[in-house]
Enzyme design. Sequence first.
Site, PDB file in Angstrom:
ATOM      1  N   PHE A  85      -1.667   5.657  -5.253  1.00  0.00           N
ATOM      2  CA  PHE A  85      -1.611   6.456  -6.484  1.00  0.00           C
ATOM      3  C   PHE A  85      -1.890   5.642  -7.744  1.00  0.00           C
ATOM      4  O   PHE A  85      -2.211   6.203  -8.778  1.00  0.00           O
ATOM      5  CB  PHE A  85      -0.229   7.126  -6.604  1.00  0.00           C
ATOM      6  N   LYS A 129      -9.849   9.400   1.637  1.00  0.00           N
ATOM      7  CA  LYS A 129      -8.569  10.125   1.588  1.00  0.00           C
ATOM      8  C   LYS A 129      -7.806   9.588   0.383  1.00  0.00           C
ATOM      9  O   LYS A 129      -7.137   8.565   0.469  1.00  0.00           O
ATOM     10  CB  LYS A 129      -7.802   9.870   2.888  1.00  0.00           C
ATOM     11  N   GLU A 172      -2.408  11.626  -2.458  1.00  0.00           N
ATOM     12  CA  GLU A 172      -2.067  13.038  -2.677  1.00  0.00           C
ATOM     13  C   GLU A 172      -1.298  13.223  -3.986  1.00  0.00           C
ATOM     14  O   GLU A 172      -1.077  14.348  -4.426  1.00  0.00           O
ATOM     15  CB  GLU A 172      -1.288  13.601  -1.483  1.00  0.00           C
ATOM     16  N   SER A 226       1.073   0.595   0.257  1.00  0.00           N
ATOM     17  CA  SER A 226       2.292  -0.178   0.520  1.00  0.00           C
ATOM     18  C   SER A 226       2.174  -0.975   1.819  1.00  0.00           C
ATOM     19  O   SER A 226       1.371  -0.647   2.703  1.00  0.00           O
ATOM     20  CB  SER A 226       3.488   0.771   0.612  1.00  0.00           C
ATOM     21  N   CYS A 244      -0.277  -3.508  -8.372  1.00  0.00           N
ATOM     22  CA  CYS A 244      -0.009  -4.441  -7.268  1.00  0.00           C
ATOM     23  C   CYS A 244      -0.107  -5.877  -7.760  1.00  0.00           C
ATOM     24  O   CYS A 244       0.378  -6.780  -7.101  1.00  0.00           O
ATOM     25  CB  CYS A 244      -0.986  -4.217  -6.132  1.00  0.00           C
ATOM     26  N   GLU A 258       9.682  -5.007  -3.376  1.00  0.00           N
ATOM     27  CA  GLU A 258       8.767  -4.651  -4.476  1.00  0.00           C
ATOM     28  C   GLU A 258       9.372  -3.463  -5.219  1.00  0.00           C
ATOM     29  O   GLU A 258       9.600  -2.405  -4.631  1.00  0.00           O
ATOM     30  CB  GLU A 258       7.401  -4.262  -3.884  1.00  0.00           C
TER      31      GLU A 258
END
Length: 504
Positions: free
Chosen positions: A156, A180, A183, A233, A288, A388
């Site tokens: 995301f 993909k 979402e 992740s 990240c 994290e």
Amino acid sequence: MSSSSKHPPQVALFINGEKVFSKSANFRNITNPATQEVIAVVPFATVDEVNAAVASAAEAFKTWKKTPVGARSRIFLKYQQLIRENMKELAAILTAEQGKTLADAEGDVFRGLEVVEHAAGIGNLQLGDFANNVANGVDTYSILQPLGVCAGITPFNFPAMIPLWMFPMAIATGNTFVLKPSEQDPMVTMRLVELAAEAGIPPGVLNVVHGGEEVVNAICDHSAIKAISFVGSTKVGTHVYNRASLNGKRVQCMMGAKNHAVILPDANKEQALNNLAGAAFGAAGQRCMAISVAILVGEAKDWIADLATKALTLKVNAGVEPGTDIGPLVSKEAFKRVIGFIERGVAEGATLDLDGREQQVPGYESGNFIGPTIFSGVKPGMSIYDKEIFGPVLCVSFAKNLDDAIEMINANPNGNGTSIFTQSGAAARKFQEEIDVGQVGINVPIPVPVPMFSFTGSRASKLGDLGPYGKQVIAFYTQTKTITARWFDDNTIAAGVNTTISLK
Ligand code: NAD
């Protein structure tokens, strides 16, 4: 991108060059993180729809793989122009669904645009080798052939940049693609896909399916998919790597992080603290490559109060408001998770130097806002250090000297990025040589490489040998075929039968 008759509109799939409205019974809301307004709904595609997207990509591969390199290149020249022309619209969609500031949203698109520009140079990148006369009348050469249908699964936090890390280079090298997107915020990705089609990417070469676990598993299992690029992740990436590898696919997974910055006392204090605050709290810490741990070395331990003062100058507000430095977290779940970490940090005995929990934003009372938060005295073993957090929370640790700081970083399992702030070339060079992290910044807080290099996170932050974009991704998206060829001279008949392996 979305149907206008429904309210809120439905995000479409993209299959064989057409927007397709899913037959799924399963949808999720896309929510503006500053206001909680539901701006669209996204389907969790059915397995039949995933199969249709892959079938369309497999059919398109038959012709796309033969497309001359100049024709592929020119599509990306056109595409980079379209992205530039639509930059403001792309940033506005991104901010509405993801929350980051408009300026940072433009940065998100821009770092992806750089990869599109690089893809336009594919003629200079997808080159084989040639060795002349390796034996009598024999030449050896290699060609880099596309693999077939490739797939991308994205997170995301960079809904423009990370899809653009993937499909432009895959398609430029002659593959077809099934994407993909996350979402949580698929709308800017869909707008980028529409622009790619407008730039001339033919039907079937680029397809999009939406969804979560079920769709990702279908991608990992589909026999026609040859390679998967995943960013997200560590937990999900490890699952994708294992499942897709067992199915014989080439897989690269760029995953979670804990990025340390080392501040030496000889650093330019003002510059170091500015960079630290920007890299820790920018994008509400949802990068990240965010700096999530600062190691203050020696006398630099006294800089915490000045760091907190600087952090307090950052304006927390909706991403669309002018002058905003920090927008909301992407979702209520993310908000609750980060608040939970702050509570645990207090319970575990870290010193809370700056608490961003009670962040009031007039006009956006329901937004997912957390202000800059600083913990000091943080040690390995505390959950705020070991996990994290992915929020605007900076952990500060202390070290006696550079050796101790290097030892601490090398003992952490992650290896996405790290940086050092110093005026000493010798200290910077020692750090560069001894640190076991794949991307290093020297007086640069977020050392994400430009696309002529590759993103080279390491250790627990990465599975697979080759990174996204740059030289490494050319190898990732192609199969090297090596040809050894002899064109006979009449006089080679005299050599007779060769029963050895050597080329004579
Ligand atoms: P995520 O792992 O939750 O989601 C990534 C993708 O996996 C999404 O498309 C999602 O739909 C899918 N997914 C989620 N749960 C799944 C499941 N159980 N099974 C199969 N698929 C599933 O990650 P996120 O929260 O969207 O993104 C944040 C994470 O991504 C952070 O850990 C961050 O460090 C990491 N990240 C890494 C890089 C990098 O280059 N190393 C870059 C950006 C983000």
